[in-house]
Scaffold this motif. Structure first.
Motif, PDB file in Angstrom:
ATOM      1  N   THR A  71      17.173  93.642  86.360  1.00  0.00           N
ATOM      2  CA  THR A  71      18.037  93.598  87.274  1.00  0.00           C
ATOM      3  C   THR A  71      18.480  95.074  87.783  1.00  0.00           C
ATOM      4  O   THR A  71      18.327  96.277  86.954  1.00  0.00           O
ATOM      5  CB  THR A  71      19.178  93.050  86.632  1.00  0.00           C
ATOM      6  OG1 THR A  71      19.761  93.630  85.604  1.00  0.00           O
ATOM      7  CG2 THR A  71      18.815  91.499  86.235  1.00  0.00           C
ATOM      8  N   ARG A 128      15.345  77.662  89.039  1.00  0.00           N
ATOM      9  CA  ARG A 128      16.542  78.463  88.681  1.00  0.00           C
ATOM     10  C   ARG A 128      17.587  77.446  87.994  1.00  0.00           C
ATOM     11  O   ARG A 128      17.922  76.357  88.559  1.00  0.00           O
ATOM     12  CB  ARG A 128      17.137  79.323  89.795  1.00  0.00           C
ATOM     13  CG  ARG A 128      18.463  80.084  89.179  1.00  0.00           C
ATOM     14  CD  ARG A 128      19.267  80.686  90.217  1.00  0.00           C
ATOM     15  NE  ARG A 128      18.326  81.905  90.781  1.00  0.00           N
ATOM     16  CZ  ARG A 128      18.009  82.936  90.208  1.00  0.00           C
ATOM     17  NH1 ARG A 128      18.979  83.238  88.931  1.00  0.00           N
ATOM     18  NH2 ARG A 128      17.503  83.838  90.471  1.00  0.00           N
ATOM     19  N   ASP A 131      21.156  81.035  84.769  1.00  0.00           N
ATOM     20  CA  ASP A 131      20.899  82.543  84.721  1.00  0.00           C
ATOM     21  C   ASP A 131      19.578  82.737  83.978  1.00  0.00           C
ATOM     22  O   ASP A 131      18.951  83.851  84.049  1.00  0.00           O
ATOM     23  CB  ASP A 131      21.616  83.442  83.851  1.00  0.00           C
ATOM     24  CG  ASP A 131      23.074  83.697  84.621  1.00  0.00           C
ATOM     25  OD1 ASP A 131      23.233  83.709  85.635  1.00  0.00           O
ATOM     26  OD2 ASP A 131      24.051  83.651  83.923  1.00  0.00           O
TER      27      ASP A 131
END
Length: 531
Positions: A71, A128, A131
């Motif tokens: 990330t 998805r 998370d």
């Protein structure tokens, strides 16, 4: 004179992030292991990267690659990646093919099975789940097969096309590039080979598409590149997916004597990523190329970016076109840079924008960049000249009121022995030596170029396709070379500075399998013999 370019016409639909990565954005990601297939999420915040031979992979150090996730952290750098888990990784080669534009679906290369890896059936999709990502669902592609050890490719963010590299039915050697298209019922079509313009008897790997679906990027070791694998680009010319401009090497800005692969053009985020083994801390590292200006679009303005790859022997000339609409009194700002195709350095140049229909001309000069405002109600011929470089000409169609801003970046070849220039607009009546009127502007630019560089000597080369009797093709190509030489000499170029030879169909630059590629072989070129 006009050199052959591939134009990447990239129309932007999303605003950029307020901040973009820095040049050392991947310092925490690159490792002593092999980083492969970097894919950035549409919002620019998540990186999916395949890491090979990592001891924490599902298959351990012998694992060809698992998906790891990073990330965006502080200072616009990606954080150290974490393993993507056993739902999207198994003991085979795992990689991300693409992320849907809304970020909710992750397309994966290969199929998944509870009984072990499956190598032959295409792609899978994971949704998805908070998370994390769900267990992949396999997507079947009719008659899909891949004999190669790994599958590489890209599912476009609009989920309309899957371009991939595989060794399968109809390959010309080892891996070729294919496409499967999503049909109206949500299924995927049988794979189609992109054809002989793209594929060689060697390896074509890691293909991807630009955001607008027009430009293909891929790596190949089947062309005269700078290293083992170089990155190339090619423009899709129609909806058949088999009609392409001849690929152009992306040049020294990307390619080295090492192996460059996995190019992804994240133009809406303002940067490109790829991998290279040059000066890596392991086998392969992720590299980033940051655009000088971020791509932006608001409700009022349309921005179009046009990249002119380096001029080369096997390039194709294209007209820049945008949709037509009434545009009385409207203007467009054209801006960009002129750079050395070999070094990437900015060079001083002069650009002339000429509108033949109304004799309206505009001129711009540049050291580090140019900017000029011209009426958007006309079509233009753009002439670019720089001392010490081969001149070029490009056609520009901006007859539209919707276009307010256009970036055009030209990369010019230095004048040096061996440079080959393809005169695409020099055309003849079929089977004859009579020049068509459209040939004269380009021939006049050749005259201007030779007069401005009195030490340059050239050899004209005439080429045909492979149809007909070879001896007659050679005779016709030789006669056309003499006709071009006659024109140049008649306008003041010394006779002794020009030699010429007709080669018939002996030196094709494209496939002779169909008319769309065969016509590329019917050409007149010149080669610089003395600079």
């Amino acid at each position: 004179m006009r050199l052959y370019f591939i134009l990447g016409l990239l129309i932007l639909f999303q605003p950029l992030l307020a901040q973009r990565p820095v040049k050392n954005a991947f310092d925490k990601v690159n490792s002593p292991y092999d980083e492969l297939n970097p894919v950035i999420s549409p919002d620019g915040r998540t990186l999916f990267v395949t890491i090979a031979n990592h001891p924490s992979n599902v298959g351990g150090k012998k694992d060809q690659g698992d998906i790891w996730i990073s990330t965006m952290g502080e200072n616009n750098q990606w954080n150290a990646p974490v393993h993507g888990g056993t739902l999207i990784n198994d003991a085979s080669f795992n990689a991300v093919a693409g992320v849907s534009s809304d970020g909710t679906q992750l397309f994966l290369l290969g199929h998944y099975s509870t009984n072990g890896p499956v190598r032959t059936q295409g792609i899978a999709v994971s949704n998805r789940a908070g998370d994390s990502w769900s267990r992949p669902e396999n997507i079947s592609i009719p008659y899909f097969q891949n004999k190669a050890s790994a599958l590489t490719g890209h599912v476009t963010s609009n989920r309309a096309a899957f371009v991939f590299s595989a060794e399968t039915y109809g390959t010309r050697g080892v891996e070729d590039i294919y496409v499967s298209l999503r049909t109206s019922d949500g299924k995927w079509s049988e794979a189609k080979n992109l054809g002989g313009v793209i594929n060689t008897p060697f390896q074509e790997l890691s293909p991807s598409m630009s955001a607008d679906g027009k430009t293909l990027y891929f790596s190949s070791n089947g062309r005269k590149g700078q290293g083992s694998f170089d990155i190339y680009s090619s423009v899709r010319l129609d909806d058949t997916w088999t009609n392409w401009s001849v690929p152009v090497n992306m040049g020294a800005a990307y390619n080295t004597e090492g192996r460059e692969m996995y190019y992804r053009s994240n133009e809406m985020l303002g940067f490109m990523v790829y991998t290279s083994t040059k000066n890596s801390d392991g086998y392969g590292d992720i590299r980033i190329s940051i655009l000088d200006e971020p791509y932006q679009q608001d409700k009022k303005d349309s921005v179009i970016y046009v990249e002119m790859p380096p001029v080369a022997r096997d390039t194709v000339s294209r007209v820049v076109e945008v949709p037509r609409a009434p545009a009385d009194g409207k203007n467009v700002r054209v801006h960009g840079k002129i750079t050395n195709a070999k070094t990437g350095e900015a060079i001083a140049a002069t650009l002339l924008f000429a509108a033949p229909t109304n004799n309206q001309n505009a001129q711009a000069s540049t050291d580090n960049g140019f900017s000029i405002t011209i009426p958007s109600t006309d079509d233009y011929t753009v002439r670019i000249e720089a001392k010490g470089y081969v001149s070029t000409m490009e056609k520009l169609d901006i007859h539209t009121y919707e276009l307010n801003d256009l970036e055009m970046n030209f990369r010019l070849q230095p004048i040096e022995v061996g440079t080959t220039v393809n005169l695409k607009d020099v055309l003849f009546e079929q089977g004859k030596t009579v020049l068509l009127p459209t040939s004269y502007p380009e021939l006049d630019l050749v005259v201007s170029f030779l007069k401005a560089n009195p030490n340059v000597k050239i050899e004209l080369a005439g080429h045909t396709d492979n149809r007909g009797i070879p001896a007659q093709n050679v005779k016709l190509s030789q006669a056309r070379v003499e006709k071009v030489k006659e024109y140049l000499v008649g306008r003041g170029v010394e006779y002794k500075r020009i030699t010429g030879k007709g080669y018939g169909g002996a030196k094709p630059i494209a496939s002779n399998e169909d008319e769309e590629t065969r016509k590329l072989n019917r050409r007149v070129e010149f080669v610089i013999k003395k600079s």
